[in-house]
Design a protein around this motif. Structure first.
Motif, PDB file in Angstrom:
ATOM      1  N   LEU A   1      15.792  38.768  17.073  1.00  0.00           N
ATOM      2  CA  LEU A   1      16.300  39.607  18.159  1.00  0.00           C
ATOM      3  C   LEU A   1      15.293  40.691  18.542  1.00  0.00           C
ATOM      4  CD1 LEU A   1      20.071  40.458  17.560  1.00  0.00           C
ATOM      5  CD2 LEU A   1      19.069  39.277  19.506  1.00  0.00           C
ATOM      6  N   PRO A   2      14.928  40.802  19.825  1.00  0.00           N
ATOM      7  CA  PRO A   2      14.246  42.022  20.270  1.00  0.00           C
ATOM      8  C   PRO A   2      15.182  43.206  20.081  1.00  0.00           C
ATOM      9  CG  PRO A   2      14.180  40.289  21.945  1.00  0.00           C
ATOM     10  CD  PRO A   2      15.162  39.851  20.909  1.00  0.00           C
ATOM     11  N   VAL A   3      14.619  44.392  19.887  1.00  0.00           N
ATOM     12  CA  VAL A   3      15.422  45.562  19.551  1.00  0.00           C
ATOM     13  C   VAL A   3      15.132  46.692  20.531  1.00  0.00           C
ATOM     14  CG1 VAL A   3      15.951  47.285  17.774  1.00  0.00           C
ATOM     15  CG2 VAL A   3      15.422  44.927  17.103  1.00  0.00           C
ATOM     16  N   VAL A   4      16.203  47.319  21.019  1.00  0.00           N
ATOM     17  CA  VAL A   4      16.107  48.528  21.823  1.00  0.00           C
ATOM     18  C   VAL A   4      16.741  49.653  21.005  1.00  0.00           C
ATOM     19  CG1 VAL A   4      16.762  49.710  23.963  1.00  0.00           C
ATOM     20  CG2 VAL A   4      16.224  47.250  23.992  1.00  0.00           C
ATOM     21  N   ILE A   5      15.947  50.666  20.653  1.00  0.00           N
ATOM     22  CA  ILE A   5      16.434  51.817  19.909  1.00  0.00           C
ATOM     23  C   ILE A   5      16.509  53.008  20.858  1.00  0.00           C
ATOM     24  CG2 ILE A   5      16.044  53.364  17.940  1.00  0.00           C
ATOM     25  CD1 ILE A   5      14.200  51.212  16.763  1.00  0.00           C
ATOM     26  N   VAL A   6      17.645  53.701  20.846  1.00  0.00           N
ATOM     27  CA  VAL A   6      17.781  54.905  21.658  1.00  0.00           C
ATOM     28  C   VAL A   6      17.914  56.090  20.714  1.00  0.00           C
ATOM     29  CG1 VAL A   6      18.999  56.071  23.513  1.00  0.00           C
ATOM     30  CG2 VAL A   6      18.929  53.564  23.457  1.00  0.00           C
ATOM     31  N   ASP A   7      16.867  56.920  20.691  1.00  0.00           N
ATOM     32  CA  ASP A   7      16.848  58.112  19.855  1.00  0.00           C
ATOM     33  C   ASP A   7      17.565  59.237  20.593  1.00  0.00           C
ATOM     34  OD1 ASP A   7      16.236  60.280  18.233  1.00  0.00           O
ATOM     35  OD2 ASP A   7      14.259  60.548  19.155  1.00  0.00           O
ATOM     36  N   ASP A   8      18.696  59.652  20.044  1.00  0.00           N
ATOM     37  CA  ASP A   8      19.539  60.651  20.705  1.00  0.00           C
ATOM     38  C   ASP A   8      19.166  62.064  20.255  1.00  0.00           C
ATOM     39  OD1 ASP A   8      21.592  61.672  22.291  1.00  0.00           O
ATOM     40  OD2 ASP A   8      23.110  61.404  20.735  1.00  0.00           O
ATOM     41  N   GLY A   9      17.896  62.433  20.480  1.00  0.00           N
ATOM     42  CA  GLY A   9      17.459  63.785  20.155  1.00  0.00           C
ATOM     43  C   GLY A   9      17.329  64.048  18.670  1.00  0.00           C
TER      44      GLY A   9
ATOM     45  N   PRO B   1      12.126  37.642  30.839  1.00  0.00           N
ATOM     46  CA  PRO B   1      12.206  37.185  32.218  1.00  0.00           C
ATOM     47  C   PRO B   1      13.568  37.485  32.801  1.00  0.00           C
ATOM     48  CG  PRO B   1      12.336  35.336  30.676  1.00  0.00           C
ATOM     49  CD  PRO B   1      11.981  36.543  29.877  1.00  0.00           C
ATOM     50  N   ALA B   2      13.622  37.644  34.099  1.00  0.00           N
ATOM     51  CA  ALA B   2      14.888  37.924  34.771  1.00  0.00           C
ATOM     52  C   ALA B   2      15.891  36.842  34.443  1.00  0.00           C
ATOM     53  CB  ALA B   2      14.664  38.014  36.278  1.00  0.00           C
ATOM     54  N   SER B   3      17.138  37.248  34.181  1.00  0.00           N
ATOM     55  CA  SER B   3      18.163  36.290  33.779  1.00  0.00           C
ATOM     56  C   SER B   3      18.563  35.418  34.944  1.00  0.00           C
ATOM     57  CB  SER B   3      19.390  37.036  33.245  1.00  0.00           C
ATOM     58  OG  SER B   3      19.910  37.884  34.219  1.00  0.00           O
ATOM     59  N   ALA B   4      18.904  34.198  34.634  1.00  0.00           N
ATOM     60  CA  ALA B   4      19.369  33.250  35.636  1.00  0.00           C
ATOM     61  C   ALA B   4      20.679  32.671  35.159  1.00  0.00           C
ATOM     62  CB  ALA B   4      18.332  32.133  35.819  1.00  0.00           C
ATOM     63  N   ALA B   5      21.358  31.952  36.061  1.00  0.00           N
ATOM     64  CA  ALA B   5      22.660  31.383  35.711  1.00  0.00           C
ATOM     65  C   ALA B   5      22.519  30.514  34.472  1.00  0.00           C
ATOM     66  CB  ALA B   5      23.190  30.572  36.889  1.00  0.00           C
ATOM     67  N   GLY B   6      23.377  30.738  33.504  1.00  0.00           N
ATOM     68  CA  GLY B   6      23.361  29.940  32.291  1.00  0.00           C
ATOM     69  C   GLY B   6      22.383  30.430  31.243  1.00  0.00           C
ATOM     70  N   THR B   7      21.578  31.448  31.534  1.00  0.00           N
ATOM     71  CA  THR B   7      20.601  31.959  30.582  1.00  0.00           C
ATOM     72  C   THR B   7      21.260  32.952  29.630  1.00  0.00           C
ATOM     73  OG1 THR B   7      18.835  31.716  32.214  1.00  0.00           O
ATOM     74  CG2 THR B   7      18.401  33.144  30.351  1.00  0.00           C
ATOM     75  N   PHE B   8      20.905  32.854  28.357  1.00  0.00           N
ATOM     76  CA  PHE B   8      21.413  33.778  27.344  1.00  0.00           C
ATOM     77  C   PHE B   8      20.218  34.459  26.705  1.00  0.00           C
ATOM     78  CE2 PHE B   8      22.936  34.519  22.887  1.00  0.00           C
ATOM     79  CZ  PHE B   8      23.927  35.436  23.190  1.00  0.00           C
ATOM     80  N   LEU B   9      20.014  35.729  27.052  1.00  0.00           N
ATOM     81  CA  LEU B   9      18.862  36.493  26.573  1.00  0.00           C
ATOM     82  C   LEU B   9      19.364  37.782  25.924  1.00  0.00           C
ATOM     83  CD1 LEU B   9      16.508  36.080  29.654  1.00  0.00           C
ATOM     84  CD2 LEU B   9      16.247  34.985  27.422  1.00  0.00           C
ATOM     85  N   PRO B  10      19.695  37.739  24.635  1.00  0.00           N
ATOM     86  CA  PRO B  10      20.257  38.927  23.967  1.00  0.00           C
ATOM     87  C   PRO B  10      19.179  39.818  23.359  1.00  0.00           C
ATOM     88  CG  PRO B  10      20.359  37.060  22.487  1.00  0.00           C
ATOM     89  CD  PRO B  10      19.731  36.543  23.774  1.00  0.00           C
ATOM     90  N   CYS B  11      19.543  41.068  23.183  1.00  0.00           N
ATOM     91  CA  CYS B  11      18.747  42.003  22.398  1.00  0.00           C
ATOM     92  C   CYS B  11      19.702  42.785  21.508  1.00  0.00           C
ATOM     93  CB  CYS B  11      17.948  42.960  23.293  1.00  0.00           C
ATOM     94  SG  CYS B  11      18.970  44.143  24.218  1.00  0.00           S
ATOM     95  N   ALA B  12      19.160  43.456  20.519  1.00  0.00           N
ATOM     96  CA  ALA B  12      19.950  44.383  19.708  1.00  0.00           C
ATOM     97  C   ALA B  12      19.780  45.785  20.274  1.00  0.00           C
ATOM     98  CB  ALA B  12      19.497  44.348  18.258  1.00  0.00           C
ATOM     99  N   LEU B  13      20.848  46.561  20.237  1.00  0.00           N
ATOM    100  CA  LEU B  13      20.838  47.926  20.766  1.00  0.00           C
ATOM    101  C   LEU B  13      21.315  48.874  19.670  1.00  0.00           C
ATOM    102  CD1 LEU B  13      20.642  50.057  23.000  1.00  0.00           C
ATOM    103  CD2 LEU B  13      22.899  49.317  23.807  1.00  0.00           C
ATOM    104  N   ILE B  14      20.458  49.815  19.287  1.00  0.00           N
ATOM    105  CA  ILE B  14      20.768  50.736  18.190  1.00  0.00           C
ATOM    106  C   ILE B  14      20.681  52.173  18.685  1.00  0.00           C
ATOM    107  CG2 ILE B  14      20.239  51.429  15.831  1.00  0.00           C
ATOM    108  CD1 ILE B  14      18.600  48.882  15.521  1.00  0.00           C
ATOM    109  N   PRO B  15      21.805  52.887  18.758  1.00  0.00           N
ATOM    110  CA  PRO B  15      21.735  54.333  18.983  1.00  0.00           C
ATOM    111  C   PRO B  15      21.470  55.022  17.645  1.00  0.00           C
ATOM    112  CG  PRO B  15      24.018  53.650  18.856  1.00  0.00           C
ATOM    113  CD  PRO B  15      23.191  52.402  18.657  1.00  0.00           C
ATOM    114  N   ILE B  16      20.660  56.055  17.652  1.00  0.00           N
ATOM    115  CA  ILE B  16      20.329  56.689  16.375  1.00  0.00           C
ATOM    116  C   ILE B  16      20.223  58.199  16.542  1.00  0.00           C
ATOM    117  CG2 ILE B  16      17.851  56.294  16.762  1.00  0.00           C
ATOM    118  CD1 ILE B  16      17.573  56.092  13.687  1.00  0.00           C
ATOM    119  N   TYR B  17      20.733  58.897  15.531  1.00  0.00           N
ATOM    120  CA  TYR B  17      20.581  60.352  15.458  1.00  0.00           C
ATOM    121  C   TYR B  17      20.382  60.722  13.994  1.00  0.00           C
ATOM    122  CZ  TYR B  17      21.587  65.357  15.883  1.00  0.00           C
ATOM    123  OH  TYR B  17      21.506  66.732  15.835  1.00  0.00           O
TER     124      TYR B  17
END
Length: 259
Positions: free
Chosen positions: A39-47, A5-21
């Protein structure tokens, strides 16, 4: 991936961010460990190559988002894409962590606790190395440490090269919008310095860092050191017109601590 959900004042909504090659052999364990901490995870595949892409495609779930970049553009470009995607999904913070098992995932709760208590602060890992660290890499970091202390006119940031950190996404994406950040290994240092320039505080969190045996490193000694040298020249020049403001902030912090 289900959007937060969209963040609001005082809200803490973290995710993990992994760049990968091309870290196909370690990414699944890293994702599993992060999911164990909720933790929800966002993976960015760098080609990455086809073998890595196959592993990554198998990790996608409602809590694991995968972004494929069409070609290898560098760690900084992958992180930029991931932070924008995380912000647009409603997350307030992104925990950057490497895909190769170098970082201690058991410290995730400590990073999140610091971020929850200090939501506008950049929480940076301060590495505690064991005998696996290459000595040339270890000693070379001290040159960057000194440059960063000059560029920020403070000792606020203890290690600007550690890729284990919790970003406040609103401030970080504002910096991305303000001016492009470096595309490669110089990203970690420049984004931290520029956030400090714009008033973001830093808290340093000691954390164990290892260099796995037969680990795959994408640090190119010549090219990346040249980029880092050019970055420090640029940042040192950028510090000069900001020096009065940085010194004024330093005086205010000292006054606040003394009160």
């Amino acid at each position: 991936m289900s959007h937060a959900p969209a963040s609001a004042a005082g809200t803490f909504l973290p995710c993990a961010l992994i760049p990968i090659y091309n870290h196909k052999d370690t990414i699944a364990a890293t994702v599993q460990a992060l999911r164990a901490h909720g933790l929800p995870v966002v993976i960015v595949d760098d080609g990455s190559n086809d073998a890595t892409r196959t592993v990554l495609d198998g990790l996608v779930s409602c809590d694991v988002q995968l972004i494929h970049l069409p070609r290898n553009g560098g760690k900084g470009r992958a992180l930029t894409a991931g932070m924008i995607a995380a912000r647009d999904s409603g997350f307030t913070h992104a925990l950057q962590i490497d895909a190769d098992g170098q970082h201690d995932v058991t410290d995730v709760p400590r990073f999140l606790a610091e971020g929850r208590a200090h939501p506008d602060t950049l929480i940076c890992g301060q590495p505690i190395y064991d005998a696996s660290v290459p000595r040339a890499r270890l000693y070379g970091r001290y040159v960057t440490h000194v440059c960063v202390w000059l560029e920020t006119l403070s000792f606020m940031l203890r290690d600007s090269m550690c890729g284990y950190r919790l970003y406040p996404l609103e401030a970080t994406c504002a910096e991305i919008d303000r001016a492009p950040l470096p595309a490669r290994m110089d990203f970690d240092t420049e984004v931290a310095v520029r956030l400090i320039w714009h008033g973001v505080s830093v808290r340093n969190l000691p954390t164990r860092v290892i260099y796995p045996e037969n680990g795959l490193s994408h640090f190119h000694m010549l090219h990346d050191n040249l980029r880092i040298s050019a970055m420090h020249t640029r940042l040192l020049l950028g510090m000069l017109p900001r020096a009065p403001m940085l010194l004024w902030r330093k005086r205010r912090r000292r006054a606040a601590w003394a009160a």
